[in-house]
Design a protein around this motif. Structure first.
Motif, PDB file in Angstrom:
ATOM      1  N   UNK A  54       0.595  -1.181  -0.610  1.00  0.00           N
ATOM      2  CA  UNK A  54      -0.267  -0.196  -0.097  1.00  0.00           C
ATOM      3  C   UNK A  54       0.804   1.471   0.036  1.00  0.00           C
ATOM      4  N   UNK A  55       0.538   2.523  -0.172  1.00  0.00           N
ATOM      5  CA  UNK A  55       1.076   3.507  -0.923  1.00  0.00           C
ATOM      6  C   UNK A  55       1.095   4.499   0.260  1.00  0.00           C
ATOM      7  N   UNK A  56       0.080   4.418   1.536  1.00  0.00           N
ATOM      8  CA  UNK A  56      -0.030   4.674   2.850  1.00  0.00           C
ATOM      9  C   UNK A  56       1.133   4.479   4.051  1.00  0.00           C
ATOM     10  N   UNK A  57       1.614   4.640   4.507  1.00  0.00           N
ATOM     11  CA  UNK A  57       2.256   3.630   5.612  1.00  0.00           C
ATOM     12  C   UNK A  57       1.543   3.028   6.261  1.00  0.00           C
ATOM     13  N   UNK A  58       0.354   3.710   7.122  1.00  0.00           N
ATOM     14  CA  UNK A  58      -0.233   3.799   8.084  1.00  0.00           C
ATOM     15  C   UNK A  58      -1.388   2.219   7.586  1.00  0.00           C
ATOM     16  N   UNK A  59      -1.633   2.180   6.344  1.00  0.00           N
ATOM     17  CA  UNK A  59      -1.958   0.715   6.232  1.00  0.00           C
ATOM     18  C   UNK A  59      -0.916   0.093   6.236  1.00  0.00           C
ATOM     19  N   UNK A  60       0.274  -0.151   5.648  1.00  0.00           N
ATOM     20  CA  UNK A  60       1.563  -1.082   5.440  1.00  0.00           C
ATOM     21  C   UNK A  60       1.543  -1.538   6.827  1.00  0.00           C
ATOM     22  N   UNK A  61       1.398  -0.630   8.193  1.00  0.00           N
ATOM     23  CA  UNK A  61       1.673  -1.343   9.109  1.00  0.00           C
ATOM     24  C   UNK A  61       0.578  -2.257   9.777  1.00  0.00           C
ATOM     25  N   UNK A  62      -0.562  -2.219   8.825  1.00  0.00           N
ATOM     26  CA  UNK A  62      -0.931  -3.116   9.656  1.00  0.00           C
ATOM     27  C   UNK A  62      -0.980  -4.534   8.958  1.00  0.00           C
ATOM     28  N   UNK A  63      -1.316  -5.551  10.573  1.00  0.00           N
ATOM     29  CA  UNK A  63      -0.922  -6.965  10.830  1.00  0.00           C
ATOM     30  C   UNK A  63      -0.811  -7.664   9.977  1.00  0.00           C
ATOM     31  N   UNK A  64      -1.839  -7.287   8.470  1.00  0.00           N
ATOM     32  CA  UNK A  64      -1.357  -8.399   7.180  1.00  0.00           C
ATOM     33  C   UNK A  64      -0.487  -8.431   6.519  1.00  0.00           C
ATOM     34  N   UNK A  65       0.215  -7.237   7.484  1.00  0.00           N
ATOM     35  CA  UNK A  65       1.426  -7.023   6.137  1.00  0.00           C
ATOM     36  C   UNK A  65       3.190  -7.331   7.412  1.00  0.00           C
ATOM     37  N   UNK A  66       2.301  -7.595   8.331  1.00  0.00           N
ATOM     38  CA  UNK A  66       3.877  -7.886   9.399  1.00  0.00           C
ATOM     39  C   UNK A  66       4.475 -10.092   8.721  1.00  0.00           C
ATOM     40  N   UNK A  67       4.814  -9.670   7.631  1.00  0.00           N
ATOM     41  CA  UNK A  67       5.557 -11.278   7.508  1.00  0.00           C
ATOM     42  C   UNK A  67       6.762 -11.126   7.006  1.00  0.00           C
ATOM     43  N   UNK A  68       7.397 -11.807   6.239  1.00  0.00           N
ATOM     44  CA  UNK A  68       8.944 -12.121   6.144  1.00  0.00           C
ATOM     45  C   UNK A  68       8.923 -12.026   4.095  1.00  0.00           C
ATOM     46  N   UNK A  69       7.525 -12.420   3.609  1.00  0.00           N
ATOM     47  CA  UNK A  69       7.257 -12.392   2.851  1.00  0.00           C
ATOM     48  C   UNK A  69       7.054 -10.437   1.880  1.00  0.00           C
ATOM     49  N   UNK A  70       6.266  -9.965   2.806  1.00  0.00           N
ATOM     50  CA  UNK A  70       5.536  -8.216   2.320  1.00  0.00           C
ATOM     51  C   UNK A  70       7.225  -7.671   2.810  1.00  0.00           C
ATOM     52  N   UNK A  71       7.795  -8.244   4.007  1.00  0.00           N
ATOM     53  CA  UNK A  71       9.141  -7.250   3.924  1.00  0.00           C
ATOM     54  C   UNK A  71      10.035  -7.540   2.985  1.00  0.00           C
ATOM     55  N   UNK A  72      10.356  -8.261   2.774  1.00  0.00           N
ATOM     56  CA  UNK A  72      11.738  -8.976   1.155  1.00  0.00           C
ATOM     57  C   UNK A  72      10.864  -8.140   0.190  1.00  0.00           C
TER      58      UNK A  72
END
Length: 453
Positions: free
Chosen positions: A378-396
């Motif tokens: 997502x292009x808004x940081x607050x959205x990217x901080x959601x738990x849905x993105x809390x994984x190695x896949x999304x971080x990498x």
């Protein structure tokens, strides 16, 4: 991937937050109190019923909006389609605006918009759009400049730099990027005891080793379609110091840098290190050798969990990892980057309704659900901080796209030019008698003569 937080939190937060975030149309009244029961159907999760009473400011007689997107909303097995259907339902209940939805194939949206702009037909009010199509649609008179429309929204200042690259063209905003996605190289760890190769020379070395084991080093799509240039050839050419378009958007691919990339790919093919189906088949054919265990890696994208069977399970098990694209003379591991955007076509009947749609979707809880179901960032940081993105896949993935992602160079005849280049490259790969420099020059000259007079 589980989104336990999103089912209840999304609907409660969206319905409460949206009323304060949405711009106030004039005139506007509190027409009614909406009491809604929303049934949210999620694949792999049980059905949840959420009932919430909220006050929603709506116009006395809100006009409907027409929305275009690629998804078949009746397909309950497609999590992206399921997510969009849920959000449309919530949008209608929250705003009182009826959505008339039309499914349009992804690679036909830009063409259809351009044709309607020329014919004077009826445009949708808002449409899904790949950012690479923006310049050609602006040139065709198909997109509305929405700079003024969105300037006072609470989210526009929060958008990432990637959004600006995707949606601001010649100083004007023509779309809003919901998320960014990009190309990705996935490799099977066990097949690369020496580590994943990251240079053209290492590819040839590892390709030779794997060929003796009866495996291809990789598989990918590079057929007769503009996406072959976007996803495969373009990043390689860019990494080798070449260009597809010049600063004016004219083809500029007939260079020694492109010839070097072609010769390298020809060597991979002639020695049996990659399958011929990379160039003769469709997207699925370019992935099948990896699915069947015949290829040690596959070039897909951040979206590939949706399309490549078994990839998500292998990633989660640690059997497959995200690797860097091969770096040529420039030393850059480039991958294709694209913004998945919402755009308002020129002469849309209901731009206020389109703005309401944008305000709804760019709320962080909504954006997080939408982007995560599309496997985008997502292009808004607050959205990217959601738990849905809390994984190695999304971080990498986010790291790879931030460090190596590049948007294709812009052109008013983007699709036409890339289709011509893709055809020329396929012909070069399948006919070793063709001279690369001559054939690339011919294709370039033909495009310039036809479109750039």
């Amino acid at each position: 991937m589980k989104h336990k937080w999103s089912l209840v939190a999304l609907l409660m937060v969206v319905l409460l937050v949206l009323a304060s975030c949405a711009p106030a149309p004039t005139p506007q009244v509190i027409e009614k109190v909406v009491k809604e029961t929303v049934v949210v159907e999620k694949p792999v999760e049980k059905t949840v019923v959420v009932e919430k009473t909220v006050e929603v400011p709506v116009e006395a007689k809100p006009e409907p909006i027409t929305v275009w997107a690629r998804y078949d909303l009746s397909d309950t097995k497609d999590q992206a389609a399921v997510s969009l259907k849920q959000l449309i339902t919530s949008f209608e209940a929250t705003t009182g605006i009826k959505v008339n939805y039309e499914q349009v194939a992804w690679d036909q949206i830009a063409l259809k918009l351009a044709l309607i702009a020329q014919s004077g037909g009826e445009m949708p009010d808002i449409t899904e759009l790949g950012s690479q199509a923006v310049p050609q649609l602006v040139s065709a008179g198909a997109l509305m400049d929405i700079t003024e429309l969105v300037k006072d929204t609470p989210w526009v200042s929060q958008l990432s730099d990637a959004d600006a690259q995707a949606c601001i063209y010649q100083g004007k905003r023509y779309c809003v990027t919901a998320d960014v996605r990009g190309g990705a190289w996935y490799y099977n760890v066990a097949d690369f005891p020496n580590g994943w190769p990251t240079t053209p020379q290492d590819w040839l070395k590892e390709g030779e080793r794997l060929a003796k084991e009866g495996k291809y080093i990789s598989t990918f799509f590079a057929g007769r379609h503009y996406a072959a240039v976007e996803l495969t050839w373009g990043p390689w050419i860019r990494s080798n110091g070449g260009h597809v378009f010049d600063a004016e958007g004219k083809p500029a691919w007939a260079t020694p840098e492109t010839v070097e990339v072609v010769n390298w790919a020809r060597e991979l093919l002639s020695k049996g290190y990659i399958p011929e189906t990379c160039f003769t088949g469709d997207f699925t054919a370019g992935e099948t050798p990896w699915v069947d265990g015949k290829a040690a890696s596959v070039r897909g994208g951040s979206w590939s969990f949706l399309f490549i069977p078994g990839l998500k399970d292998k990633i989660n098990a640690g059997e497959t990892k995200l690797g860097l694209a091969p770096a040529f003379k420039e030393g850059k591991h480039y991958v294709f980057l694209v913004g998945e955007t919402w755009a308002v076509p020129k002469n849309a009947k209901n731009p206020k309704g389109a703005l309401a749609w944008l305000n709804f979707f760019m709320n962080p809880p909504v954006l997080a659900q939408y982007a995560s179901n599309m496997y985008g960032i997502p292009t808004i940081d607050e959205a990217f901080r959601a738990s849905a993105f809390d994984s190695d896949f999304y971080r990498e993935t986010a790291k790879n796209l931030a460090e190596n992602g590049v948007f294709m160079e812009q052109s008013p005849y983007y699709t036409e030019s890339l289709d011509a280049l893709a055809i020329a490259l396929q012909e070069l790969m399948l006919d070793p008698k063709l001279d690369p420099a001559t054939h690339l020059q011919q294709a370039q000259d033909e495009v310039i003569k036809r479109y750039f007079k």
